[in-house]
Design an enzyme around this catalytic site. Structure first.
Site, PDB file in Angstrom:
ATOM      1  CG  ASP A   1      56.361  32.058  41.311  1.00  0.00           C
ATOM      2  OD1 ASP A   1      56.280  32.917  40.429  1.00  0.00           O
ATOM      3  OD2 ASP A   1      55.398  31.773  42.075  1.00  0.00           O
TER       4      ASP A   1
ATOM      5  CB  THR B   1      50.430  32.604  45.098  1.00  0.00           C
ATOM      6  OG1 THR B   1      50.434  33.341  43.856  1.00  0.00           O
ATOM      7  CG2 THR B   1      51.588  33.060  45.965  1.00  0.00           C
TER       8      THR B   1
ATOM      9  CB  ILE C   1      60.134  36.595  48.356  1.00  0.00           C
ATOM     10  CG1 ILE C   1      58.750  37.212  48.153  1.00  0.00           C
ATOM     11  CG2 ILE C   1      60.700  36.035  47.065  1.00  0.00           C
ATOM     12  CD1 ILE C   1      58.771  38.511  47.355  1.00  0.00           C
TER      13      ILE C   1
ATOM     14  CD  GLU D   1      49.177  37.717  46.849  1.00  0.00           C
ATOM     15  OE1 GLU D   1      48.160  37.875  46.137  1.00  0.00           O
ATOM     16  OE2 GLU D   1      49.645  36.600  47.131  1.00  0.00           O
TER      17      GLU D   1
ATOM     18  CB  THR E   1      52.148  49.387  39.579  1.00  0.00           C
ATOM     19  OG1 THR E   1      50.933  49.888  39.039  1.00  0.00           O
ATOM     20  CG2 THR E   1      52.134  49.640  41.074  1.00  0.00           C
ATOM     21  CG  ASP E   2      50.131  52.981  36.048  1.00  0.00           C
ATOM     22  OD1 ASP E   2      49.723  52.058  36.807  1.00  0.00           O
ATOM     23  OD2 ASP E   2      49.590  53.250  34.955  1.00  0.00           O
ATOM     24  CD  GLU E   3      46.851  50.003  40.244  1.00  0.00           C
ATOM     25  OE1 GLU E   3      46.433  49.973  41.408  1.00  0.00           O
ATOM     26  OE2 GLU E   3      46.449  49.232  39.357  1.00  0.00           O
TER      27      GLU E   3
ATOM     28  CE1 TYR F   1      49.983  45.351  43.167  1.00  0.00           C
ATOM     29  CE2 TYR F   1      48.981  47.286  42.152  1.00  0.00           C
ATOM     30  CZ  TYR F   1      49.917  46.262  42.128  1.00  0.00           C
ATOM     31  OH  TYR F   1      50.798  46.160  41.069  1.00  0.00           O
TER      32      TYR F   1
ATOM     33  CE  LYS G   1      54.604  46.479  42.817  1.00  0.00           C
ATOM     34  NZ  LYS G   1      55.477  45.287  42.580  1.00  0.00           N
TER      35      LYS G   1
ATOM     36  N   PRO H   1      31.011  41.899  34.040  1.00  0.00           N
ATOM     37  CG  PRO H   1      32.197  41.103  35.904  1.00  0.00           C
ATOM     38  CD  PRO H   1      31.868  40.774  34.481  1.00  0.00           C
TER      39      PRO H   1
ATOM     40  CE1 TYR I   1      34.222  44.868  39.193  1.00  0.00           C
ATOM     41  CE2 TYR I   1      36.287  45.991  39.665  1.00  0.00           C
ATOM     42  CZ  TYR I   1      35.535  44.836  39.622  1.00  0.00           C
ATOM     43  OH  TYR I   1      36.108  43.640  40.020  1.00  0.00           O
TER      44      TYR I   1
END
Ligand code: NAD
Ligand code: TDX
Length: 353
Positions: free
Chosen positions: A36, A39, A63, A87, A132-134, A157, A161, A212, A214
């Site tokens: 690692d 960060t 990495i 990230e 990720t599912d994103e 992002y 990915k 907050p 969104y």
């Protein structure tokens, strides 16, 4: 499986450290090598429990630095790689995409190159890539992502990915590297970094700060308890098929306002002085390109590998809130450091009306 030596990239982050806990709690005959960069999101305190355990070794390593990857890992025996390092925060990728391309794309590429070398020496059994599912983009009110849903990433992002997922796929087809990719939904639980929705809301409630939300708060996420996620990854690593991808989720869709209300309700019981915490909710400017809805169809991992989640949302969200209440020094240290400066400067822009 005998003599497992698992190299865990990003093992000091949220999910990576939970994965280390899962494996060390359940497996006697295993060695874990955490690599690692530490960060802002990496924290060795996440692994404190195992600091005197000879099964765990830590190597500080970036990495994105190919020379460092090969030189520092050259003499370390490894049989499996579980690649978590990335990230991970969408808002940061909007403010500064470069680190995302470097880490998620180039960093994954160097880890794949390292894996290819080990494989050529007959040393590597598996490269497990955590995604990720994103990468599948955004859903409207109906349907769920399956393993065959076309990729349509919308943020820097998720695009980075998606790029890494494609590289992993290419290394299987081109070089025969034994890879598996998992695509999961939003995680929550212990050691979740305070910039993400659930910990942010818990900690802001505790500090009497605004919450907050969104846009309208109607965006939907499919919440997965991190301990279930790590058990699923463990299962995939032991029984999954090379070259395949597996979606991981628990059919637990909630819109953001439901999540925030639930946290306020739990905080009202635990912190009656601040009740009603709902009064802290503030609707703020929407995230640019904010994906409306994610939902995972986990039928493949259930049917092919027999996976079942262990935890129910109601108990897991309570345990999460209680974990943050019981681990004040963990988050106080984060809030008083580098993260706070970041939050107060650029990041706040996103949250102002
Ligand atoms: P995190 O941000 O909490 O942790 C990331 C870790 O990677 C940190 O320890 C960080 O120090 C390390 N890292 C970053 N850049 C590095 C570099 N250049 N070299 C070495 N280490 C580096 O992230 P997380 O939430 O634990 O996510 C882990 C993985 O799971 C990521 O690949 C992420 O895309 C994926 N994922 C996360 C979620 C979620 O809800 N958190 C959901 C789906 C997929
Ligand atoms: O302050 C906030 N207010 C708010 O309304 C924050 C931080 C978030 N949100 C909304 C945006 C999203 O709709 O809450 C939802 C969840 O946001 P995040 O916690 O930032 O997660 P998300 O963007 O969905 O991405 C997460 O899940 C998928 C992880 O950070 C990714 O790494 C993972 O791939």
């Amino acid at each position: 499986m005998k003599d497992r030596r698992i190299l865990v990239t990003g093992g000091a982050g949220f999910i990576g450290s939970n994965f280390v806990h899962t494996i060390l709690e359940s497996t006697e005959n295993v060695s874990i090598i955490v690599v690692d960069k530490l960060t802002y999101a990496g924290n060795l305190k996440n692994l404190d429990k195992w600091k005197n355990d000879s099964r765990l070794q830590f190597i500080k390593l970036d990495i994105t630095d190919k020379t460092e990857v090969f030189s520092k890992l050259e003499n370390i025996p490894v049989t499996e790689i579980a690649h978590f390092a990335a990230e991970s925060h969408v808002d940061r990728s909007i403010l500064g995409p470069e680190e995302f391309v470097k880490t998620n794309l180039m960093g994954s590429f160097y880890m794949l190159e390292f894996a290819r070398m080990l494989h050529a020496q007959n040393k590597l059994r598996l490269f497990l890539h955590v995604s990720t599912d994103e990468v599948f983009g955004s859903l409207s009110a109906e349907g769920a992502f399956t393993e065959t849903t076309p990729y349509a990433p919308n943020s820097p992002y998720s695009a980075s990915k998606a790029g890494s997922d494609h590289l992993v796929r290419a290394y299987f087809h081109t070089y025969g590297l034994p890879v598996i990719t998992t695509n999961c939904s939003n995680n929550y639980g212990p050691f979740h970094f305070p910039e993400k929705l659930i910990p942010l809301m818990i900690l802001n409630c505790l500090q009497g700060k605004s919450l907050p939300v969104y846009g309208t708060g109607e965006n939907v996420r499919d919440w997965l308890y991190v301990k279930d996620h790590c058990l699923a990854i463990d299962l995939v690593m032991r029984t999954g098929k090379f070259g395949e991808t597996y979606n991981i989720g628990t059919r637990n869709e909630k819109n953001n306002l439901e999540i925030v209300y639930k946290i306020c309700e739990l905080m009202d019981e635990r912190n009656p002085k601040g009740a009603p915490h709902k009064k802290l909710i503030q609707f703020v400017k929407d995230r640019p390109g904010h994906d409306f809805r994610y939902a995972i169809d986990p039928a493949k991992i259930e049917n092919e590998l027999g996976w079942k989640p262990k935890y129910k949302f109601e108990e897991a969200i309570e345990q999460t809130v209680d974990w943050f209440l019981a681990n004040r020094s963990w988050w106080e240290e984060i809030l008083s450091g580098e993260y706070n400066k970041y939050y107060d400067s650029q990041y706040k822009e996103l949250k102002d009306k």
